[in-house]
Design a protein around this motif. Sequence first.
Motif, short mmCIF file in Angstrom:
data_model
loop_
_atom_site.label_atom_id
_atom_site.label_comp_id
_atom_site.label_asym_id
_atom_site.label_seq_id
_atom_site.Cartn_x
_atom_site.Cartn_y
_atom_site.Cartn_z
N GLY A 130 0.79 -1.23 0.00
CA GLY A 130 0.00 0.00 0.00
C GLY A 130 0.82 1.27 0.00
N ILE A 131 2.10 1.18 -0.34
CA ILE A 131 3.00 2.33 -0.22
C ILE A 131 2.53 3.51 -1.08
N SER A 132 2.03 3.25 -2.28
CA SER A 132 1.63 4.34 -3.16
C SER A 132 0.45 5.11 -2.58
N ARG A 158 12.64 -2.02 -5.21
CA ARG A 158 12.75 -0.98 -6.24
C ARG A 158 11.43 -0.20 -6.40
N ARG A 159 10.31 -0.90 -6.28
CA ARG A 159 9.01 -0.22 -6.39
C ARG A 159 8.81 0.78 -5.25
N VAL A 160 9.14 0.36 -4.03
CA VAL A 160 9.01 1.25 -2.87
C VAL A 160 9.82 2.52 -3.08
N HIS A 161 11.05 2.37 -3.53
CA HIS A 161 11.91 3.54 -3.71
C HIS A 161 11.44 4.42 -4.87
N ALA A 162 10.89 3.80 -5.91
CA ALA A 162 10.37 4.60 -7.02
C ALA A 162 9.16 5.42 -6.58
N ILE A 169 9.25 12.04 -1.03
CA ILE A 169 9.32 11.77 0.40
C ILE A 169 10.67 11.13 0.69
N PRO A 170 11.45 11.70 1.60
CA PRO A 170 12.79 11.16 1.86
C PRO A 170 12.74 9.80 2.54
#
Length: 315
Positions: A130-132, A158-162, A169-170
């Motif tokens: 649910g990060i997005s 990689r998806r989380v960081h993208a 958001i840092p």
Amino acid sequence: MKISEKQRQFRRVQAFRSGVRRVLAIAFVLFCVGLSLNDAFHWVPGWTWHDVFVRCGIHETPSSDWPCTVRAMNVGAGDCFLIQCEGQSVVIDTGTEPSAEHVAADLIRLGAQEPNYLFLSHYHDDHTGGISALCNHLRPKTIVAGVRTAEQQSEEYRRVHAVAQAAQIPIQYALAGDSYAAGPLQIEVLSDGSLLDSENDRSLVLRVTYQHISMLFTGDMETSAEQALLQSGVDVSADWLKIAHHGSKTSTSEEFLSAVSPRFAAISCGRSNPPDEAVLRRLHTYPVPYVRTDLHGETLFATDGTNCATFTENS
């Protein structure tokens, strides 16, 4: 009976008001249907769930009797926890992608927009899916996650960081021994699992303290990570324990449970992944009172810094 002009005027006014009420009722129903079908609100550019709740004045705050609460959100087969303490908010994990929009709406309703931190225990989609939605709707000030070597970086990593980069958001990388503060909350990183072999065992283990009460968040750590943590000699004792890996038999060993010595425990799980009977027997034998999101719905652990209590949605 002859009707006077005054009566005719009164009836015209009443008919007009009745028509206006019908139009408003129909518009309200259509608006509610639109909310349920489309969270993006394309007909009102820039609106999100947060905007709707704020404009409608809909929000909920923790009971004023308890200045610090931990909510295990009912996200099915996943993890998402909300800590609220004296006006500060911290979210740990996001739940799955299919439940993300509803979880974000619930978190906003509870007053958790712009939390101080969003901690990600590890890079599995039942914890980060649910990060997005949470980044777009809640706008956490900082994401805290585990560091990974190039060989350990998965597609979910990689998806989380993208997503975080797109949302501007840092991300801070947590290592064992790091500490964070959110108002009166003290958050210690007891383990980052970076030297262990599996993604579950690389879960961040967080000990959150409010005055004299401590809470231990364990992600999906398994017995090998539990042993490594106990051998490190750090203090794992806690009043409340998040049972690791949704109550799986691979976690919550008797030795670890004895070292934590919790007064309460919570299991975040869905009906499709109920906790293992061996773990439940262990909790009964110790004994540790526990709650389960698959049976009890959203659960709440509350404390004033000395006293504690648990509440459940379905109690």
